[in-house]
Design an enzyme around this catalytic site. Structure first.
Site, mmCIF file in Angstrom:
data_model
loop_
_atom_site.group_PDB
_atom_site.id
_atom_site.type_symbol
_atom_site.label_atom_id
_atom_site.label_comp_id
_atom_site.label_asym_id
_atom_site.label_seq_id
_atom_site.Cartn_x
_atom_site.Cartn_y
_atom_site.Cartn_z
ATOM 1 C CD1 TRP A 46 11.350 56.159 47.116
ATOM 2 C CD2 TRP A 46 12.129 55.695 44.161
ATOM 3 N NE1 TRP A 46 10.806 56.760 45.673
ATOM 4 C CE2 TRP A 46 11.486 56.479 44.795
ATOM 5 C CE3 TRP A 46 12.960 54.555 44.188
ATOM 6 C CZ2 TRP A 46 10.978 56.254 43.669
ATOM 7 C CZ3 TRP A 46 12.914 55.073 42.661
ATOM 8 C CH2 TRP A 46 11.758 55.732 42.186
ATOM 9 C CG ASP A 91 18.548 54.859 43.084
ATOM 10 O OD1 ASP A 91 19.136 55.676 42.368
ATOM 11 O OD2 ASP A 91 16.969 54.058 43.191
ATOM 12 C CE LYS A 149 15.026 63.630 43.965
ATOM 13 N NZ LYS A 149 13.670 63.455 44.510
#
Ligand code: LMR
Length: 396
Positions: free
Chosen positions: A130, A211, A246
């Site tokens: 990311w 993560d 999310k």
């Protein structure tokens, strides 16, 4: 102070959404930022979130500060969801959680901890990762290096190369692993490979920082923690940055957590005292709203069951779009093989589109994709698929 200041470069992900919002083309398509859209192109508020909010309005009786590490009930729910209710790290009190402003907030606290307490440790990031990982940790003063991850030939995981590069990581360093739905590739190790990674990390004396921002979006809440649980079987110390952006659609509520797993309750309490210090000087204590929602939904049997269905709807729609995207490109006669996208999971995949092709898609078709070629599959809909695939065919 403000004279002679140069304009900062646009953020590689959020900057594209700014450009998208300013685009007047009614047929524009945003496949850049990782935000879920339903089949009608809207980012919905989940029904369970709405119900929890109604309860908050009725029941909340104070706006006093939360503790620096947030609401204890929320922190307990975070752990149950990640590890499972009776997991040994919960029973043995070897895990401690701090509520943080989003996964990004949790990563920054982890970065501050690392830089101030272990200034000589390097953080190893997957290649690719990311885009914001580099920025967050560089801002915290942490040195970052890369380990091998994706095989460009197969658009799958190059596990051997990953394993070999982990072997070279020096003792005392930290490796960032994506718990599931790897961002940006959508490629994850199997649970068996997670176990091997864990064994190697223990041998090497390297600490994993996981993560974990997409639990539930790959194959289900329980399946998606399988890798993390395999890792915990092999390592005694790790940290996890998690997020409900999310799987609860709580993007703007900044609802995340930093969880530390250690060898004993005393050890994690000491580590958390240092985490608290870093929270205090960054944002003092976390925002409350999103965490209250999560605690209410996960703590109510019926709401939780309904939420699991809502997550399944999100996951299934994304996976349907993966199939439809590959099928539509094929039907249009595109020669390039995109089939690996069907196997990938979560919001993202690497399209293999070049920077030049990505620029053309934006400039000529108002289709916004991250410069690396990462596409947000969750931004595709049956209605925009034909236009999207036609444009991709043209730029290819
Ligand atoms: C993404 O990768 O697009 C998301 O995680 C949102 C963000 O903050 O970049």
């Amino acid at each position: 102070m403000f004279k002679n200041v140069k304009t900062a470069p646009a953020d590689p992900i959020l900057g594209l959404t700014e450009a998208f919002n300013a685009d007047s083309n009614p047929d524009k398509i945003n496949l850049s930022v990782g935000v879920y859209k339903d089949a009608t192109g809207k980012t919905p508020v989940l029904e369970t979130v709405k119900e929890a909010e109604r309860r908050i309005v009725e029941q909340e009786n104070s706006k006093g500060y939360l503790p620096m590490t947030g609401e204890p009930l929320y922190c307990a729910r975070v752990q149950e969801l990640m590890f499972g209710e009776d997991h040994e790290v919960i029973v043995e009190k070897r895990a401690a959680t701090a509520q943080c402003p989003g996964g990004t907030g949790a990563l920054r606290v982890a970065g501050d901890y690392l830089h101030t307490l272990h200034p000589d440790s390097t953080l190893w990031l997957s290649d690719p990762t990311w885009a914001n990982h580099n920025t967050i940790f560089a801002a915290a003063g942490v040195t970052c290096k890369k380990y091998a991850y994706r095989d460009p030939k197969t658009n799958g995981l190059d596990f051997d190369a990953m394993y070999e590069s982990i072997k070279k990581i020096p003792k005392g360093d930290v490796i960032l692993l994506h718990g599931c739905c790897h961002n940006p590739t959508g490629i994850d190790p199997t649970p068996e490979q997670w176990g091997k990674i864990g064994e190697l990390l223990t041998q090497q004396g390297v600490l994993p920082l996981v993560d974990f921002a997409y639990q539930g979006l790959a194959n289900g809440i329980e399946d998606d923690r399988a890798g993390l649980l395999e890792l915990i079987k092999k390592v005694r110390q790790l940290a996890i940055c998690s997020s409900f952006s999310k799987n609860f659609g709580l993007y703007r509520e900044r609802t995340g957590a930093l969880t530390v797993v250690g060898e004993s309750a005393e050890q994690v309490a000491t580590v958390m005292s240092q985490v608290k210090l870093r929270i205090r000087y960054s944002y003092s204590n976390p925002p409350s709203h999103g965490a209250q929602i999560v605690a209410i939904v996960l703590g109510d049997k019926e709401l939780r069951a309904q939420w699991l269905e809502e997550v399944a709807d999100i996951r299934n729609r994304i996976n349907e779009m993966r199939h439809l995207f590959v099928k539509t490109l094929k039907e249009k006669g595109v020669k390039q093989d995109f089939s690996s996208i069907i196997e990938q999971r979560g919001m993202f995949s690497f399209s293999g589109l070049t920077k030049k092709q990505v620029d053309r898609l934006r400039d000529e078709y108002s289709i916004y994709i991250v410069g690396s070629g990462r596409i947000n599959v969750a931004g595709m809909t049956p209605a925009n698929m034909d236009r999207l695939c036609e444009a991709i065919k043209t730029v290819l």
